[in-house]
Write a protein that holds these residues in place. Structure first.
Motif, PDB file in Angstrom:
ATOM      1  N   ALA A  62       0.835  -1.218   0.000  1.00  0.00           N
ATOM      2  CA  ALA A  62       0.000   0.000   0.000  1.00  0.00           C
ATOM      3  C   ALA A  62       0.862   1.257   0.000  1.00  0.00           C
ATOM      4  O   ALA A  62       0.503   2.278  -0.609  1.00  0.00           O
ATOM      5  CB  ALA A  62      -0.913  -0.019   1.218  1.00  0.00           C
ATOM      6  N   SER A  63       2.026   1.192   0.662  1.00  0.00           N
ATOM      7  CA  SER A  63       2.922   2.357   0.712  1.00  0.00           C
ATOM      8  C   SER A  63       3.466   2.697  -0.672  1.00  0.00           C
ATOM      9  O   SER A  63       3.805   3.846  -0.957  1.00  0.00           O
ATOM     10  CB  SER A  63       4.108   2.093   1.629  1.00  0.00           C
ATOM     11  OG  SER A  63       3.667   1.824   2.929  1.00  0.00           O
ATOM     12  N   ASN A  64       3.601   1.689  -1.508  1.00  0.00           N
ATOM     13  CA  ASN A  64       4.186   1.905  -2.836  1.00  0.00           C
ATOM     14  C   ASN A  64       3.138   1.791  -3.946  1.00  0.00           C
ATOM     15  O   ASN A  64       3.495   1.664  -5.125  1.00  0.00           O
ATOM     16  CB  ASN A  64       5.305   0.895  -3.082  1.00  0.00           C
ATOM     17  CG  ASN A  64       6.512   1.195  -2.213  1.00  0.00           C
ATOM     18  OD1 ASN A  64       7.188   2.205  -2.402  1.00  0.00           O
ATOM     19  ND2 ASN A  64       6.761   0.348  -1.233  1.00  0.00           N
ATOM     20  N   ALA A  65       1.870   1.826  -3.549  1.00  0.00           N
ATOM     21  CA  ALA A  65       0.806   1.695  -4.552  1.00  0.00           C
ATOM     22  C   ALA A  65       0.822   2.897  -5.483  1.00  0.00           C
ATOM     23  O   ALA A  65       1.349   3.973  -5.162  1.00  0.00           O
ATOM     24  CB  ALA A  65      -0.540   1.611  -3.854  1.00  0.00           C
ATOM     25  N   GLY A  66       0.230   2.711  -6.650  1.00  0.00           N
ATOM     26  CA  GLY A  66       0.136   3.819  -7.607  1.00  0.00           C
ATOM     27  C   GLY A  66      -0.729   4.928  -7.053  1.00  0.00           C
ATOM     28  O   GLY A  66      -1.360   4.771  -6.007  1.00  0.00           O
ATOM     29  N   PRO A  67      -0.750   6.044  -7.735  1.00  0.00           N
ATOM     30  CA  PRO A  67      -1.509   7.192  -7.229  1.00  0.00           C
ATOM     31  C   PRO A  67      -3.010   6.900  -7.178  1.00  0.00           C
ATOM     32  O   PRO A  67      -3.516   6.177  -8.030  1.00  0.00           O
ATOM     33  CB  PRO A  67      -1.199   8.290  -8.254  1.00  0.00           C
ATOM     34  CG  PRO A  67      -0.763   7.558  -9.474  1.00  0.00           C
ATOM     35  CD  PRO A  67      -0.112   6.307  -9.023  1.00  0.00           C
ATOM     36  N   PRO A  68      -3.703   7.437  -6.168  1.00  0.00           N
ATOM     37  CA  PRO A  68      -5.149   7.196  -6.083  1.00  0.00           C
ATOM     38  C   PRO A  68      -5.904   7.910  -7.204  1.00  0.00           C
ATOM     39  O   PRO A  68      -5.564   9.038  -7.561  1.00  0.00           O
ATOM     40  CB  PRO A  68      -5.522   7.788  -4.716  1.00  0.00           C
ATOM     41  CG  PRO A  68      -4.446   8.774  -4.403  1.00  0.00           C
ATOM     42  CD  PRO A  68      -3.205   8.292  -5.078  1.00  0.00           C
ATOM     43  N   MET A  69      -6.902   7.221  -7.750  1.00  0.00           N
ATOM     44  CA  MET A  69      -7.693   7.820  -8.826  1.00  0.00           C
ATOM     45  C   MET A  69      -8.568   8.936  -8.251  1.00  0.00           C
ATOM     46  O   MET A  69      -9.264   8.730  -7.261  1.00  0.00           O
ATOM     47  CB  MET A  69      -8.584   6.756  -9.481  1.00  0.00           C
ATOM     48  CG  MET A  69      -7.824   5.638 -10.169  1.00  0.00           C
ATOM     49  SD  MET A  69      -6.826   6.201 -11.558  1.00  0.00           S
ATOM     50  CE  MET A  69      -8.097   6.535 -12.765  1.00  0.00           C
TER      51      MET A  69
END
Lengths: 307, 164
Positions: free
Chosen positions: A165-172
């Motif tokens: 979750a820390s490295n997840a892509g940017p939130p839509m």
């Protein structure tokens, strides 16, 4: 001596001749007068035609001048439209950057909250200790090192959801998609290119003040275009071409000197293909509802501050 | 307690500050190396690639201590030229210009920048732009002058220093 007597018959003939001549003279006079009138009429027509020609020449000059003004006005309007477009697109990126920043902060606050969970907090503490000693592991006996690594792997697996979750892509953001453009120009327009410029709708401060401003969507937009230009240069065999960054109408301009390279290939086509690839790759732009496109313009439109 | 940064890969900006490089240079180096991550987040391997592919070196962990009453600025410039000689940075072998300054504080970086600019003006050093950014080298034929100043503190470059 007496004079020569003229017979009446001769007199009559001479009289007839005189009359015939008088008639001819009269006819000649009449004809000449007619010719004079025709000549006058023709001369007036010529003068009128010459006046019309002069008027047409004047009109032609006026039309040319007016047309030239239209050309200059069209150029001025084109520059103004480009400036306005850059400004509008820049505002879009800055507004979406702020929204994206807020969404990321919200997500991170939630993750930080999860880290407060005692079980997770204990695992994080162990993970942190491992990171601190990781560099010195090589000096430990193999069996001891193996045990530490195995334990760390267990901890890492327990924290995997947090790490992911820390490295997840940017939130839509779920916002309406807006198109923003990067302006490209090459100089000269024909023949071997000497200079390539790309003007981005992001503030020049992303380049000049990068160390003072926080990296944001505008910075990442700039990184993407710098990467696209670098790839383009490699494609055309000009990977070593020097790049400079300048300010144009408050925006970032990426300037490439190609004069010392033998650039091969179609810069225009290549640039648009790189922009297409970038559109696919840049998740942060997609998340922020920004669709990027490239627009080629004449170099004169980007030649000075008057974009 | 540690925060999320413990788990997060680094941003280009963070790596730029760490390596004392402009973020755009980091992007360009990684593109040339074919290793720019598509999400623009960098890990330790990426940072190492920047160092290696970009030819980054850290020459200083502080300015050299002057000896024999030599002015600190002069000792610093001589030490820099000695390093260029040791690394064989004589034309055509170039060195990244920022390698000359990396590891020094702002004031000492300023001293070296001024000196490098003066030496370029005098033709002792030469600079050029390339894909890796600004590069510097000792001009071909001027190596003896540089050596005389760097090693012995004498010669033409020494006289230039006096004029300055």
């Amino acid at each position: 001596m007496s004079g020569i007597q003229t017979s009446p018959a001769v007199i009559a003939v001479l009289d007839d001749i005189a009359k015939w001549k008088a008639k001819g003279d009269a006819e000649f006079g009449g004809s000449m007068a007619e010719v004079d009138r025709e000549e006058d009429s023709a001369r007036r027509a010529i003068e009128e035609a010459q006046r019309q020609l002069l008027a047409l020449a004047t009109l032609r000059a006026e039309l040319r001048e007016k047309h030239a003004q239209v050309g200059a006005e069209a150029e001025r309007r084109e520059r103004a439209a480009l400036r306005a477009g850059l400004s509008t697109d820049r505002a879009v990126i800055e507004a979406r950057a702020a929204k994206l920043e807020a969404a990321i902060a919200t997500r991170e606050a939630e993750l930080q909250r999860q880290l407060q969970d005692p079980e997770i907090a204990a695992a994080v503490e162990e993970y942190e200790k491992f990171v601190e000693v990781e560099a010195s592991l090589a000096s430990l006996p193999a069996s001891y090192r193996r045990a530490i690594l195995d334990h760390h792997e267990k901890i890492r697996r327990r924290l995997e959801p947090v790490i992911a979750a820390s490295n997840a892509g940017p939130p839509m953001l779920g916002l309406e998609t807006v198109g923003v453009g990067v302006l490209f120009a090459v100089d000269p327009a024909e023949g071997a290119p000497e200079a390539l410029v790309a003007v981005l709708p992001v503030p020049f401060s992303v380049c000049r003040d990068w160390a003072e401003r926080k990296e944001d969507l505008a910075s990442q937009f700039a990184y993407r275009v710098v990467a696209a230009v670098s790839r383009l240069l490699t494609r055309v065999g000009a990977g070593g071409a020097p790049i400079q960054y300048a300010e144009l109408a408050g925006c970032l301009a990426v300037q490439v000197w190609l004069g010392d390279c033998d650039a091969q290939g179609d810069l225009r086509e290549g640039a648009l293909e790189e922009i297409d690839a970038l559109r696919e790759e840049a998740d942060e732009l997609g998340a922020a509802g920004i669709e990027l496109y490239g627009l080629w313009v004449r170099a004169a439109m980007l030649a000075d501050e008057e974009v | 307690m540690a925060g999320l940064e413990l788990f997060q890969r680094m941003s280009v900006e963070q790596v730029a500050k760490w390596l004392e490089l402009h973020p755009f240079e980091i992007v360009r180096i990684l593109v040339a190396d074919g290793s720019l991550p598509s999400d623009l987040k960098l890990d330790a391997n990426n940072v190492e690639r920047v160092r290696v592919a970009g030819g980054l070196e850290t020459w200083w962990d502080g300015p050299p201590a002057p000896s024999g009453g030599e002015a600190a600025d002069r000792a610093l410039v001589r030490a820099m030229l000695r390093r260029m000689l040791e690394k064989g940075n004589v034309e055509p072998k170039v060195v990244r210009a920022d390698n000359l300054f990396r590891g020094l504080d702002v004031e000492n970086q300023r001293v070296l920048r001024r000196a490098v600019n003066a030496l370029i003006r005098e033709g002792v050093l030469a600079s050029s732009m390339s894909a890796m950014g600004l590069t510097v080298t000792i001009t071909a034929g001027r190596e003896p002058d540089v050596r005389a100043f760097a090693i012995e503190g004498a010669g033409v470059v020494d006289r230039l220093w006096d004029q300055d």
